[in-house]
Design a protein around this motif. Structure first.
Motif, short mmCIF file in Angstrom:
data_model
loop_
_atom_site.label_atom_id
_atom_site.label_comp_id
_atom_site.label_asym_id
_atom_site.label_seq_id
_atom_site.Cartn_x
_atom_site.Cartn_y
_atom_site.Cartn_z
N GLY A 270 36.45 35.70 23.04
CA GLY A 270 36.71 34.90 24.24
C GLY A 270 35.60 33.92 24.53
N ALA A 271 34.36 34.37 24.35
CA ALA A 271 33.22 33.49 24.60
C ALA A 271 33.19 32.34 23.59
CB ALA A 271 31.93 34.29 24.53
N ALA A 272 33.51 32.67 22.33
CA ALA A 272 33.53 31.63 21.30
C ALA A 272 34.60 30.59 21.58
CB ALA A 272 33.76 32.27 19.93
N VAL A 273 35.77 31.05 22.02
CA VAL A 273 36.87 30.13 22.34
C VAL A 273 36.52 29.28 23.56
CG1 VAL A 273 39.24 30.05 23.23
CG2 VAL A 273 38.68 31.50 21.28
N ARG A 274 35.90 29.90 24.55
CA ARG A 274 35.51 29.15 25.75
C ARG A 274 34.53 28.04 25.39
NH1 ARG A 274 33.61 33.10 28.17
NH2 ARG A 274 35.49 33.78 29.26
N LYS A 275 33.60 28.36 24.50
CA LYS A 275 32.60 27.38 24.10
C LYS A 275 33.22 26.25 23.28
CE LYS A 275 28.11 27.05 21.76
NZ LYS A 275 27.05 27.81 21.05
N ARG A 276 34.17 26.59 22.41
CA ARG A 276 34.75 25.59 21.52
C ARG A 276 35.80 24.73 22.20
NH1 ARG A 276 37.52 26.66 15.54
NH2 ARG A 276 38.08 24.48 15.14
N TYR A 277 36.67 25.38 23.00
CA TYR A 277 37.81 24.67 23.58
C TYR A 277 37.70 24.45 25.09
CZ TYR A 277 40.05 25.94 19.15
OH TYR A 277 40.35 26.11 17.82
N GLY A 278 36.74 25.10 25.74
CA GLY A 278 36.63 24.99 27.18
C GLY A 278 37.77 25.66 27.92
N ALA A 279 38.41 26.63 27.26
CA ALA A 279 39.58 27.29 27.84
C ALA A 279 39.15 28.42 28.77
CB ALA A 279 40.47 27.84 26.73
N PRO A 280 39.85 28.60 29.87
CA PRO A 280 39.56 29.74 30.74
C PRO A 280 39.99 31.03 30.06
CG PRO A 280 41.54 28.63 31.46
CD PRO A 280 40.98 27.78 30.36
N GLY A 281 39.39 32.13 30.47
CA GLY A 281 39.72 33.41 29.86
C GLY A 281 40.00 34.47 30.89
N ALA A 282 39.73 35.72 30.52
CA ALA A 282 40.03 36.85 31.38
C ALA A 282 39.24 36.80 32.69
CB ALA A 282 39.74 38.15 30.64
N ARG A 283 38.00 36.35 32.61
CA ARG A 283 37.18 36.30 33.83
C ARG A 283 37.76 35.31 34.84
NH1 ARG A 283 30.97 35.56 32.35
NH2 ARG A 283 31.78 34.37 30.59
N GLU A 284 38.16 34.15 34.35
CA GLU A 284 38.73 33.14 35.25
C GLU A 284 40.06 33.62 35.83
OE1 GLU A 284 35.73 31.24 32.76
OE2 GLU A 284 37.43 32.54 32.26
N GLU A 285 40.86 34.29 35.02
CA GLU A 285 42.14 34.83 35.49
C GLU A 285 41.91 35.84 36.62
OE1 GLU A 285 46.32 35.70 35.61
OE2 GLU A 285 45.30 34.10 34.52
N ALA A 286 40.98 36.74 36.43
CA ALA A 286 40.70 37.75 37.45
C ALA A 286 40.11 37.11 38.71
CB ALA A 286 39.74 38.80 36.90
N ALA A 287 39.17 36.18 38.52
CA ALA A 287 38.51 35.55 39.67
C ALA A 287 39.48 34.75 40.52
CB ALA A 287 37.38 34.65 39.19
N ALA A 288 40.55 34.28 39.91
CA ALA A 288 41.57 33.51 40.64
C ALA A 288 42.65 34.40 41.25
CB ALA A 288 42.21 32.49 39.71
N GLY A 289 42.51 35.72 41.07
CA GLY A 289 43.50 36.62 41.63
C GLY A 289 44.71 36.83 40.75
N ALA B 95 40.11 38.73 43.83
CA ALA B 95 39.49 37.41 43.92
C ALA B 95 38.53 37.33 45.11
CB ALA B 95 40.57 36.34 44.05
N GLU B 96 38.97 37.85 46.23
CA GLU B 96 38.17 37.76 47.46
C GLU B 96 36.89 38.57 47.37
OE1 GLU B 96 38.51 39.55 51.96
OE2 GLU B 96 40.36 38.91 50.97
N ARG B 97 36.99 39.79 46.87
CA ARG B 97 35.85 40.70 46.91
C ARG B 97 34.89 40.52 45.73
NH1 ARG B 97 36.20 46.69 49.30
NH2 ARG B 97 36.97 45.35 50.96
N TRP B 98 35.45 40.26 44.52
CA TRP B 98 34.60 40.24 43.34
C TRP B 98 34.69 38.96 42.52
CZ3 TRP B 98 37.98 44.74 43.76
CH2 TRP B 98 37.36 45.82 44.39
N GLY B 99 35.54 38.02 42.92
CA GLY B 99 35.77 36.83 42.10
C GLY B 99 34.52 36.05 41.77
N ALA B 100 33.71 35.75 42.76
CA ALA B 100 32.51 34.95 42.53
C ALA B 100 31.55 35.66 41.59
CB ALA B 100 31.83 34.63 43.86
N ALA B 101 31.40 36.97 41.78
CA ALA B 101 30.48 37.74 40.94
C ALA B 101 31.01 37.84 39.51
CB ALA B 101 30.28 39.13 41.53
N VAL B 102 32.31 37.92 39.36
CA VAL B 102 32.91 37.96 38.02
C VAL B 102 32.56 36.70 37.25
CG1 VAL B 102 35.11 37.82 36.78
CG2 VAL B 102 34.79 39.55 38.55
N LEU B 103 32.69 35.55 37.90
CA LEU B 103 32.39 34.28 37.25
C LEU B 103 30.89 34.12 36.98
CD1 LEU B 103 34.74 31.79 39.15
CD2 LEU B 103 35.06 32.79 36.88
#
Length: 283
Positions: free
Chosen positions: A155-174, A137-145
């Motif tokens: 994942g992108a389709a679900v994010r667009k339809r439901y606004g749900a966080p996915g793998a990128r948000e999970e990683a960026a949050a540590g 999260a500290e080193r790459w989180g911002a760049a991941v998002l």
């Protein structure tokens, strides 16, 4: 070393043991595959809710990814930014698809375990699971998002339809689902006498109960996700793997997922990440 090494700095000195990271990642991917009952997902027992892949597909994928996690650890040790890590990951995805004949077996694991492998390289020996997750999260989180992902992915389709966080948000949050749910569930089960494979089942159910899994949303919509999380929570509330008859109850959940064609692939990646961190911690 494979051709993947050409994409990353070759660093494997006192600060990082790339071979150890590679071995831990391979053990984690095999451990995730072996975990059963693992509702809706491929294992050595059956193909779960999937008609396009089986255990052999996953074994071919693991072989196809040989060298990738070593290279990610080396890149992390060399101070690589997310753009460089992403390039290595893209090469690994090509290798995975080539090995499986175009089947997506480990794309999520390539992303999650790859970042954790890079963190292990950056941190050096002795860093624990919480430290490595926080370092991602500290080193790459911002760049991941900020990075543009595959807009054609599920994942992108679900994010667009439901606004749900996915793998990128999970990683960026540590990886909070790992540190707050799956890993504590595994450790608690082990303290109470469960063997490592049984503890992995407990960790998996804990992840399904907690995670807003975009794979479940893609296959089952809001109702499918709610059903899966409620079923997993019910299993845990009944005592999980520590209760008599747990295997039959877990198998019933598995069969229910298969009947609904539900596949919690996000939780599979969480389990793989958990097993990877444990393998590193235990040497």
């Amino acid at each position: 070393m494979t051709a993947l090494a050409l994409a990353a700095p070759a660093v494997d000195g006192p600060a990082v043991n790339g071979r150890r990271v590679e071995r831990a990642a391979r053990l984690a991917l095999l451990g995730e595959l072996a975990c059963f009952p693992k509702p809706g997902l491929v294992s050595f027992v059956d193909a779960g809710s999937h008609a396009d892949m089986d255990a052999t597909s996953f074994l071919r994928s693991v072989i196809g990814l040989s060298g990738y996690f070593h290279d990610m650890a080396a890149a992390g040790a060399a101070g690589a930014g997310f753009a460089a890590l992403n390039r290595i990951g893209r090469v690994a995805e090509v290798a995975m698809f080539r090995a499986t004949g175009g089947v997506n077996t480990h794309r999520g694991a390539v992303f999650a375990l790859g970042l954790l492998a890079a963190a292990a390289g950056a941190a050096g020996e002795g860093a624990g699971p919480d430290e490595l997750c926080a370092l991602v999260a500290e080193r790459w989180g911002a760049a991941v998002l900020a990075a543009r992902g595959d807009e054609q992915s599920h994942g992108a389709a679900v994010r667009k339809r439901y606004g749900a966080p996915g793998a990128r948000e999970e990683a960026a949050a540590g990886f909070p689902t790992v540190t707050r749910h799956a890993l504590p569930a595994w450790r608690a089960a082990r303290r109470k006498g469960a063997d490592p494979a049984t503890a992995a089942v407990q960790a998996f159910f804990a992840s399904v109960a907690a995670l807003e899994d975009t794979n479940l949303l893609h296959r089952g919509g809001v109702e499918g996700l709610a059903h899966a999380r409620a079923a997993a929570a019910g299993f845990l509330d009944a005592g999980g793997v520590l209760a008599p008859g747990w295997h039959a109850r877990a198998l019933a959940v598995h069969r229910g997922f298969v009947a609904r064609r539900l596949s919690p692939g996000g939780s599979a990646d969480i389990l793989a990440a958990t097993l990877f961190l444990l393998a590193l911690a235990e040497g």
